[in-house]
Design a protein around this motif. Sequence first.
Motif, PDB file in Angstrom:
ATOM      1  N   ALA A   1      39.989  42.734  -0.630  1.00 20.68           N
ATOM      2  CA  ALA A   1      38.553  43.008  -0.479  1.00 20.68           C
ATOM      3  C   ALA A   1      38.172  44.401  -0.941  1.00 20.68           C
ATOM      4  O   ALA A   1      37.009  44.797  -0.802  1.00 20.68           O
ATOM      5  CB  ALA A   1      38.140  42.825   0.982  1.00 20.68           C
ATOM      6  N   SER A   2      39.118  45.145  -1.514  1.00 15.87           N
ATOM      7  CA  SER A   2      38.880  46.564  -1.807  1.00 15.87           C
ATOM      8  C   SER A   2      37.877  46.811  -2.926  1.00 15.87           C
ATOM      9  O   SER A   2      37.466  47.957  -3.139  1.00 15.87           O
ATOM     10  CB  SER A   2      40.202  47.259  -2.142  1.00 15.87           C
ATOM     11  OG  SER A   2      40.823  46.657  -3.267  1.00 15.87           O
TER      12      SER A   2
ATOM     13  N   ASN B   1      39.843  42.688   7.995  1.00 16.65           N
ATOM     14  CA  ASN B   1      38.648  42.938   7.192  1.00 16.65           C
ATOM     15  C   ASN B   1      38.845  44.053   6.172  1.00 16.65           C
ATOM     16  O   ASN B   1      37.911  44.415   5.455  1.00 16.65           O
ATOM     17  CB  ASN B   1      37.476  43.305   8.106  1.00 16.65           C
ATOM     18  CG  ASN B   1      37.098  42.169   9.042  1.00 16.65           C
ATOM     19  OD1 ASN B   1      37.064  41.015   8.632  1.00 16.65           O
ATOM     20  ND2 ASN B   1      36.840  42.490  10.299  1.00 16.65           N
ATOM     21  N   LEU B   2      40.059  44.612   6.130  1.00 19.69           N
ATOM     22  CA  LEU B   2      40.337  45.721   5.221  1.00 19.69           C
ATOM     23  C   LEU B   2      41.569  45.438   4.372  1.00 19.69           C
ATOM     24  O   LEU B   2      42.340  46.346   4.056  1.00 19.69           O
ATOM     25  CB  LEU B   2      40.525  47.022   6.020  1.00 19.69           C
ATOM     26  CG  LEU B   2      39.264  47.594   6.668  1.00 19.69           C
ATOM     27  CD1 LEU B   2      39.612  48.741   7.605  1.00 19.69           C
ATOM     28  CD2 LEU B   2      38.276  48.060   5.600  1.00 19.69           C
TER      29      LEU B   2
ATOM     30  N   ARG C   1      43.680  44.471   0.955  1.00 18.79           N
ATOM     31  CA  ARG C   1      43.541  44.948  -0.422  1.00 18.79           C
ATOM     32  C   ARG C   1      42.715  43.986  -1.276  1.00 18.79           C
ATOM     33  O   ARG C   1      42.070  44.401  -2.241  1.00 18.79           O
ATOM     34  CB  ARG C   1      44.918  45.141  -1.045  1.00 18.79           C
ATOM     35  CG  ARG C   1      45.752  43.869  -1.152  1.00 18.79           C
ATOM     36  CD  ARG C   1      47.109  44.131  -1.794  1.00 18.79           C
ATOM     37  NE  ARG C   1      47.851  42.898  -2.010  1.00 18.79           N
ATOM     38  CZ  ARG C   1      48.697  42.356  -1.150  1.00 18.79           C
ATOM     39  NH1 ARG C   1      48.906  42.960   0.018  1.00 18.79           N
ATOM     40  NH2 ARG C   1      49.329  41.231  -1.437  1.00 18.79           N
TER      41      ARG C   1
ATOM     42  N   TYR D   1      34.292  46.070   2.401  1.00 19.87           N
ATOM     43  CA  TYR D   1      35.493  46.860   2.671  1.00 19.87           C
ATOM     44  C   TYR D   1      35.094  48.271   3.111  1.00 19.87           C
ATOM     45  O   TYR D   1      35.616  48.804   4.095  1.00 19.87           O
ATOM     46  CB  TYR D   1      36.329  46.903   1.397  1.00 19.87           C
ATOM     47  CG  TYR D   1      37.671  47.576   1.488  1.00 19.87           C
ATOM     48  CD1 TYR D   1      38.798  46.869   1.882  1.00 19.87           C
ATOM     49  CD2 TYR D   1      37.827  48.903   1.122  1.00 19.87           C
ATOM     50  CE1 TYR D   1      40.044  47.472   1.924  1.00 19.87           C
ATOM     51  CE2 TYR D   1      39.060  49.522   1.153  1.00 19.87           C
ATOM     52  CZ  TYR D   1      40.173  48.799   1.560  1.00 19.87           C
ATOM     53  OH  TYR D   1      41.409  49.410   1.598  1.00 19.87           O
ATOM     54  N   TYR D   2      34.144  48.866   2.419  1.00 16.96           N
ATOM     55  CA  TYR D   2      33.726  50.240   2.695  1.00 16.96           C
ATOM     56  C   TYR D   2      32.787  50.308   3.892  1.00 16.96           C
ATOM     57  O   TYR D   2      32.770  51.299   4.617  1.00 16.96           O
ATOM     58  CB  TYR D   2      33.114  50.836   1.428  1.00 16.96           C
ATOM     59  CG  TYR D   2      34.129  50.793   0.310  1.00 16.96           C
ATOM     60  CD1 TYR D   2      35.120  51.754   0.223  1.00 16.96           C
ATOM     61  CD2 TYR D   2      34.158  49.722  -0.594  1.00 16.96           C
ATOM     62  CE1 TYR D   2      36.104  51.677  -0.752  1.00 16.96           C
ATOM     63  CE2 TYR D   2      35.135  49.647  -1.570  1.00 16.96           C
ATOM     64  CZ  TYR D   2      36.115  50.623  -1.635  1.00 16.96           C
ATOM     65  OH  TYR D   2      37.103  50.535  -2.585  1.00 16.96           O
TER      66      TYR D   2
END
Length: 412
Positions: free
Chosen positions: A209-210, A204-205, A207, A215-216
């Motif tokens: 989805a950054s 889920n983290l 790149r 992501y956050y």
Amino acid sequence: MQAALPNSAPAYPLSPARTTDWRLGLPTYVYAVVFASFCIVMGLLWDIMWHMSIGRDGLFSAPHVVMYTGALVSGLFSGYQILSMTFQKNHPDRPKSVRFWGVFYGSLGAMFCAWGALAMLTSAPFDDWWHNTYGLDVQILTPPHTILLVGMMMVQLGAIVAVLAQQNQTNSQTSPRQAARIRLLFTLSSAFMLSVLFVLVSENLGRYASHNSSYYTNAAIIFPFILLAIGRAASNDTQFRYPILTVAAIYMLVIAVPSWVLQAFPATPKLGPVRNPITHYQAFVFPMLLVFPGFALDWIFNRFSKDRVANPLNDWLLAAIAGTVFLVVFLAVQWPFGGFLQESPLARNWFFMSHSWMYAEDPNWEYRYKFGPWFTQTAGEFALNFGQALLIAFASARIGLWWGNWMRRVVR
């Protein structure tokens, strides 16, 4: 179970270190369980790259053997400590042990490690039977994998607790070499746990989805919790001013170095379909830049925490500030860096590893090196969701401080 967390100052000082003792007065099992934690994270990372590059594995594949080695070392050394304290009534460490089930005596860290090792070793034949019965996994959290992951986290938690029990017993008689050794073991064991937590949430983290609020949000759930717990747990060592930054830096090396090394070794897919005909191991991922929010959190601790200043903030306000600062700094560094990793040709090399691609995936996929439209958000949508992530970061940070307070008091 006897109290492992006395309310007063620790009553069990460390054994004095002899000049010829490489252990510096620390129990052998403490070194063993930190080594076991290292084996687990190395085996896990190798196993991921094995699946990306080779596909098929077995009960005794090389990465599995490394993980099982960690479980065996943890179980044998912790089990020996527990049994020796149980059957030797005059054992010198028995007065500072924890009693459980009305029969056994041992340190809290050794008990966590023994239970974790048992779970890991139980999961191995269960996983082999699962594959033989149901075929290849279509998801990560199958029942045997869940047991394995619980066991891994128990061993790593046990390693941290084992080291903290030594740290929290230090006093004016503790030698600088002893204190430095404990600091090193705490940093390593914490970085190993942070690395495994990152691996567990890495799907889920990614790149890709950054540039999306999810992501956050995902980062806010896990990282303020573990980083603030580490910072608070290390606060008994007044000489350790930047524990979060140090742990974050080692985490980056733990994640990156195995990928840097294994890329040089040949690997051939053994399970179809093979859409990307590779000849060498495919790297995992470049680690997240947690050193920047880590430095910010250490600065906040050194300025506002009750362990560092005479007039500190209460933990609720400290959690609100720390959670907000973590997420804002994380956004400031990870948004542009995620874009660099995903889109820049300069990231497609052995160091940043953005060219790594699983053998079963189409190497010509149009979104391999650009952000997919399904992650697109308006500025308003991102701001709203980021605001929710700030609230999650606050809750995560507060729980982390609570857990860190608990770890500060472990002495058995």
